[in-house]
Design a protein around this motif. Structure first.
Motif, PDB file in Angstrom:
ATOM      1  N   HIS A 529      -1.788   0.763  -6.297  1.00 40.30           N
ATOM      2  CA  HIS A 529      -1.002   1.901  -5.807  1.00 40.30           C
ATOM      3  C   HIS A 529      -0.941   1.937  -4.283  1.00 40.30           C
ATOM      4  CE1 HIS A 529      -2.060   3.171  -9.937  1.00 40.30           C
ATOM      5  NE2 HIS A 529      -0.916   3.794  -9.906  1.00 40.30           N
ATOM      6  N   ILE A 530      -2.091   1.798  -3.623  1.00 37.69           N
ATOM      7  CA  ILE A 530      -2.089   1.886  -2.162  1.00 37.69           C
ATOM      8  C   ILE A 530      -1.418   0.665  -1.549  1.00 37.69           C
ATOM      9  CG2 ILE A 530      -4.385   0.844  -1.944  1.00 37.69           C
ATOM     10  CD1 ILE A 530      -2.888   3.655   0.264  1.00 37.69           C
ATOM     11  N   LYS A 531      -1.555  -0.491  -2.191  1.00 34.54           N
ATOM     12  CA  LYS A 531      -0.905  -1.697  -1.660  1.00 34.54           C
ATOM     13  C   LYS A 531       0.613  -1.519  -1.666  1.00 34.54           C
ATOM     14  CE  LYS A 531      -2.289  -5.499  -3.528  1.00 34.54           C
ATOM     15  NZ  LYS A 531      -2.370  -6.648  -4.456  1.00 34.54           N
ATOM     16  N   THR A 532       1.120  -1.024  -2.791  1.00 29.90           N
ATOM     17  CA  THR A 532       2.569  -0.794  -2.888  1.00 29.90           C
ATOM     18  C   THR A 532       3.021   0.207  -1.841  1.00 29.90           C
ATOM     19  OG1 THR A 532       2.439  -1.211  -5.267  1.00 29.90           O
ATOM     20  CG2 THR A 532       4.416  -0.093  -4.452  1.00 29.90           C
ATOM     21  N   TYR A 533       2.245   1.264  -1.640  1.00 28.95           N
ATOM     22  CA  TYR A 533       2.627   2.292  -0.675  1.00 28.95           C
ATOM     23  C   TYR A 533       2.623   1.739   0.748  1.00 28.95           C
ATOM     24  CZ  TYR A 533       3.008   6.898   1.429  1.00 28.95           C
ATOM     25  OH  TYR A 533       3.452   7.985   2.143  1.00 28.95           O
ATOM     26  N   ILE A 534       1.610   0.970   1.097  1.00 28.88           N
ATOM     27  CA  ILE A 534       1.531   0.393   2.442  1.00 28.88           C
ATOM     28  C   ILE A 534       2.709  -0.530   2.702  1.00 28.88           C
ATOM     29  CG2 ILE A 534       0.210  -1.232   3.874  1.00 28.88           C
ATOM     30  CD1 ILE A 534      -2.336  -0.033   2.661  1.00 28.88           C
ATOM     31  N   MET A 535       3.047  -1.363   1.712  1.00 29.29           N
ATOM     32  CA  MET A 535       4.174  -2.306   1.885  1.00 29.29           C
ATOM     33  C   MET A 535       5.493  -1.549   2.027  1.00 29.29           C
ATOM     34  SD  MET A 535       2.674  -5.314   1.646  1.00 29.29           S
ATOM     35  CE  MET A 535       1.302  -6.163   0.882  1.00 29.29           C
ATOM     36  N   ASN A 536       5.712  -0.575   1.146  1.00 30.15           N
ATOM     37  CA  ASN A 536       7.002   0.121   1.145  1.00 30.15           C
ATOM     38  C   ASN A 536       7.206   0.949   2.405  1.00 30.15           C
ATOM     39  OD1 ASN A 536       7.609  -0.969  -1.339  1.00 30.15           O
ATOM     40  ND2 ASN A 536       6.994   0.845  -2.507  1.00 30.15           N
ATOM     41  N   LYS A 537       6.129   1.561   2.897  1.00 30.95           N
ATOM     42  CA  LYS A 537       6.242   2.435   4.067  1.00 30.95           C
ATOM     43  C   LYS A 537       5.942   1.697   5.372  1.00 30.95           C
ATOM     44  CE  LYS A 537       7.075   6.277   1.795  1.00 30.95           C
ATOM     45  NZ  LYS A 537       8.337   7.031   1.956  1.00 30.95           N
ATOM     46  N   ASP A 538       5.616   0.402   5.293  1.00 33.91           N
ATOM     47  CA  ASP A 538       5.194  -0.348   6.474  1.00 33.91           C
ATOM     48  C   ASP A 538       4.105   0.437   7.202  1.00 33.91           C
ATOM     49  OD1 ASP A 538       5.112  -2.431   8.210  1.00 33.91           O
ATOM     50  OD2 ASP A 538       6.914  -1.890   9.328  1.00 33.91           O
ATOM     51  N   LEU A 539       3.136   0.915   6.418  1.00 30.85           N
ATOM     52  CA  LEU A 539       2.165   1.889   6.911  1.00 30.85           C
ATOM     53  C   LEU A 539       1.218   1.311   7.957  1.00 30.85           C
ATOM     54  CD1 LEU A 539       1.311   4.834   6.470  1.00 30.85           C
ATOM     55  CD2 LEU A 539      -0.342   4.030   4.789  1.00 30.85           C
ATOM     56  N   LEU A 540       0.809   0.068   7.791  1.00 31.27           N
ATOM     57  CA  LEU A 540      -0.150  -0.499   8.746  1.00 31.27           C
ATOM     58  C   LEU A 540       0.452  -0.571  10.140  1.00 31.27           C
ATOM     59  CD1 LEU A 540      -2.846  -1.734   9.394  1.00 31.27           C
ATOM     60  CD2 LEU A 540      -2.010  -3.940   8.588  1.00 31.27           C
TER      61      LEU A 540
END
Length: 781
Positions: A529-540
């Motif tokens: 879940h968090i991996k998908t969110y980080i990728m989709n939102k370019d969170l890093l």
């Protein structure tokens, strides 16, 4: 067992001097062969397991308190208590204990532990000195009484004798009457003596004396005596606070007079312990253990009595959830529930479970949803405390409620989003409430407490729900404070701008640090879940903008987030970091930090050291290819040279593997194998000629290469037969589809494979690659 007389709760005193409930069962006294004596046995009423097995020792001091309690110590710092449901059961077991020890059941304590020296002194005393003779209760004798009370505190035996003397003939009530006289006469010296007397009597640690002192007609005089501390210039006004300032509020009228009296008594005794009495020294710690027990068991009784009143809680909830209820009234209701939940912590586990399930069934969570959205800070704080009790009791119950809420268009109405918004909007400069709420959210999203076998889908369902409806609310302040220039999806080289953090004040930095701490926890415990969110939102990329913050602790939080991502050693994360060029802000921060040796410097170097030690090849190659020129000047650690060494080793390894591949590509195909097999069947002369010494090999190889050059110049090499080659002459039935190469190639392969690689083999390898397409992907890699 139907006999309720012997139904008991077993308690043990923990290191914090608080009573821990060990369970409910039925007590019996019987001879235990293994212990060689009469013992107290308590078996759990739930499953019959043994909760307590304690031999009644002749030398152990047992104490009877409040008619339904028996307390004793089995070893140093290990105190036990049995709380009986009925007085008759307590009396029955007490008589058995006294019978074993040869004591009079009329006593409240069988004996006190004493050391050898005191025992010797006690034996040397004449019998007449065993009793403590109290002076007459008169104003002129107060100093003498005070000296006597103070002198006995060091001796357990004399404390017991003094307690017995004080309980006889109503001596305590007479002393408190003297207090009223001294106060009327403003006799300060007498009042100071009474302070010493009452304080000393409390330190006698006797429940029977507490019953007298804390009764309705005596407790305010006790508080009055404790106001006149000789160390103070002016007396404190504790009675004024208890009678005028502290107001007893009944959110719903309590009709049970006994319950009302118990609530008043408990509040006042707690006030005496927490406010009036000074903090006990190391030597006085155990002097007030009975006072702590007195308060504890009072609270248990209050909660039990309230629970048994079926109409009371129903009425409280009806008013709490009624829209017509005034804000002031609702505030009082919430504060009542906060105190009620705090008192419930004294209940034994099964009763506490029933208590919170009752609250859940009555609708405590929907009520909290309303209350936590109110503007009143005190109400929100009280509601947060109640919510924390519920989460601590059962995170699954809270998660189940949250997921059952109607999915409305506005996600802000969901309870968990109300909690997140309250965390974000905490007005406290130190964010005390936000820290508490972050801990509660962390508990709710922690997979470790989602492992109940009764609901195996809870983890998947709740995390899907949380990331769909709640994660955007949690990350909103982070995304708002790290607005990237233009479009953060621009992944070309140099696209990571040095963007300011806006706003970059201390309170915002603290909030962002809390959010990052929670996101870091998610990276560690939520995989998909968090991996998908980080990728989709370019969170890093957005998080790394915080590396520019003037607050070092926030930059460290951002770095920790990236470190945890890299620590997962997930190639999806690694490709995302490489593609986004996301090491740039980290390296810029390292270079900007200069030669300062601080926590930020160490944390960044540890990140690269981890990559080196774990040999994360894709990241090592990316760092060396793109940033080594900037990093090679850093020589006070060997990290970056080590990365370069790893990079060179991997490069050499790939080159070696490529060369091996080139030799292995010249493996024999099926036709060549057949040619060799047929060759072995030829006559002896052919076999001899084929096994000529190796010095003839260069000549045959040179003629073979001439044939290849001819083919390169346009000659049809497929039909060319080098008859001068000794090896080719041996073939009398070779296929015309084969060139001169096959006879020569096996000789090379069998004689030199793995030992010699010739520079002119490249043309040959190109032909071999056309013949072996299955090797291309590996070579291309």
């Amino acid at each position: 067992m139907s006999d309720t007389r012997r139904r008991v709760k077993v308690y043990t005193l923990n290191e914090d001097r608080q009573w821990d409930d060990r369970g409910t069962g039925h007590v019996s006294s019987t001879f235990v062969e293994r212990l060689k004596g009469i013992s107290l046995l308590v078996r759990a009423e739930s499953d019959g397991s043994l909760l307590l097995e304690s031999k009644i020792s002749p030398n152990t001091a047992y104490q009877k308190q409040q008619d339904t309690l028996i307390v004793w110590s089995e070893a140093e710092n290990y105190d036990l208590a049995l709380s009986f449901q009925e007085k008759a059961g307590c009396d029955e077991i007490w008589e058995k204990i006294c019978q074993v020890q040869g004591k009079d059941p009329a006593l409240e304590i069988t004996q006190d532990p004493i050391d050898e020296s005191e025992e010797e002194r006690f034996e040397e005393m004449p019998e007449t000195s065993h009793l403590v003779e109290l002076p007459p209760c008169e104003l002129a004798r107060l100093e003498e009484i005070a000296d006597l009370v103070t002198s006995v505190l060091s001796s357990p035996i004399r404390r017991e004798k003094l307690a017995l003397a004080l309980m006889s003939e109503g001596y305590m009530k007479k002393l408190l009457q003297l207090f009223q006289m001294c106060e009327d006469l403003d006799n300060r010296e007498g009042l100071h003596h009474l302070y010493e007397i009452v304080r000393g009597v409390l330190f006698l640690n006797k429940a029977a004396l507490f019953e007298v002192m804390f009764s309705d007609d005596c407790i305010m005089d006790v508080v009055g005596c404790l106001e006149f501390d000789p160390a103070l210039v002016q007396p404190k006004r504790h009675r004024e606070f208890l009678t005028k300032t502290a107001k007893f509020k009944e959110v719903i009228p309590i009709t049970d007079s006994e319950l009302r009296q118990k609530i008043h008594q408990t509040y006042r005794v707690q006030y005496i312990q927490d406010i009036i009495l000074p903090t006990p020294s190391v030597f006085e710690e155990n002097f007030l253990s009975t006072l702590t027990s007195f308060i504890f068991f009072n609270k248990v009784e209050i909660v039990s009595m309230l629970q048994e009143d079926e109409k009371f809680l129903t009425e409280v909830f009806a008013q709490l959830t009624d829209e017509a209820t005034e804000d002031g009234k609702r505030r009082e209701l919430v504060n009542f529930f906060k105190e009620f939940c705090a008192f419930s912590q004294t209940l034994q586990p099964q009763n506490r479970d029933a208590f919170f399930k009752t609250l859940a069934n009555l609708g405590i969570l929907p009520a909290l949803e309303i209350v936590m959205g109110m503007d009143d800070l005190q109400v929100r704080a009280a509601a947060t405390d109640i919510f924390s009790y519920l989460v601590e009791f059962s995170p699954s119950m809270v998660r189940e409620f949250v997921m059952q809420e109607p999915q409305q268009t506005d996600d802000d109405v969901l309870l968990i989003n109300v909690v997140i918004k309250q965390m974000i909007c905490d007005s406290d400069p130190e964010l005390g409430g936000a820290v508490q709420l972050m801990g509660l959210i962390r508990t709710l999203v922690d997979p470790e407490n989602m492992l109940a076998p009764t609901n195996k889908t809870e983890k998947t369902e709740f995390l899907s729900f949380f990331y769909k409806y709640c994660m955007q609310v949690l990350t909103a302040p982070l995304l708002a404070s790290t607005v990237d220039e233009k479009n953060c999806k621009d992944l070309q080289e140099g696209s990571t701008k040095v963007n300011p953090v806006c706003p970059d004040n201390f309170q915002t930095a603290q909030l962002l640090a809390l959010i990052l701490e929670l996101l870091t926890f998610c990276v560690e415990h939520h995989t998909y879940h968090i991996k998908t969110y980080i990728m989709n939102k370019d969170l890093l990329r957005r998080v790394l903008v915080l590396m520019n913050s003037k607050h070092t602790f926030l930059a460290l939080c951002a770095l920790r987030f990236m470190r945890r991502i890299i620590g997962q050693k997930d190639e999806y994360y690694n490709r995302y970091i490489v593609k986004g060029n996301l090491f740039e802000p980290v390296i810029n921060t390292l270079l900007d930090n200069g030669t300062r040796y601080n926590l930020l410097n160490s944390a960044i170097i540890e990140l690269f050291e981890f990559i080196k030690v774990e040999d994360i090849k894709s990241l090592i190659a990316h760092i060396i290819d793109n940033y080594y020129k900037a990093l090679e000047s850093i020589e006070y650690v060997q990290t970056f040279k080590g990365l370069k060494g790893r990079y060179e080793q991997e490069k050499d390894r790939q080159t070696l593997r490529l060369n091996r591949y080139r030799r292995d590509a010249r493996t024999l195909d099926e036709d060549e194998e057949m040619w060799f097999n047929e060759d072995e069947d030829d006559d002896e002369g052919e076999a001899i000629e084929r096994s000529k010494p190796e010095e003839e090999f260069p000549e045959s190889y040179g003629k073979y290469m001439e044939a290849k050059k001819g083919a390169a110049n346009g000659t049809n090499g497929a039909n060319c037969k080098p008859s001068t080659s000794p090896a080719s002459a041996a073939s009398s039935n070779g296929s015309p589809a084969k060139s001169a190469a096959p006879p020569a190639t096996p000789v090379v392969k069998t004689a030199m494979v793995g030992l010699v690689d010739y520079p002119d083999d490249e043309d040959e390898e190109e032909e071999d690659e056309e013949q072996s397409p299955r090797k291309r992907p590996r070579l291309g890699s």
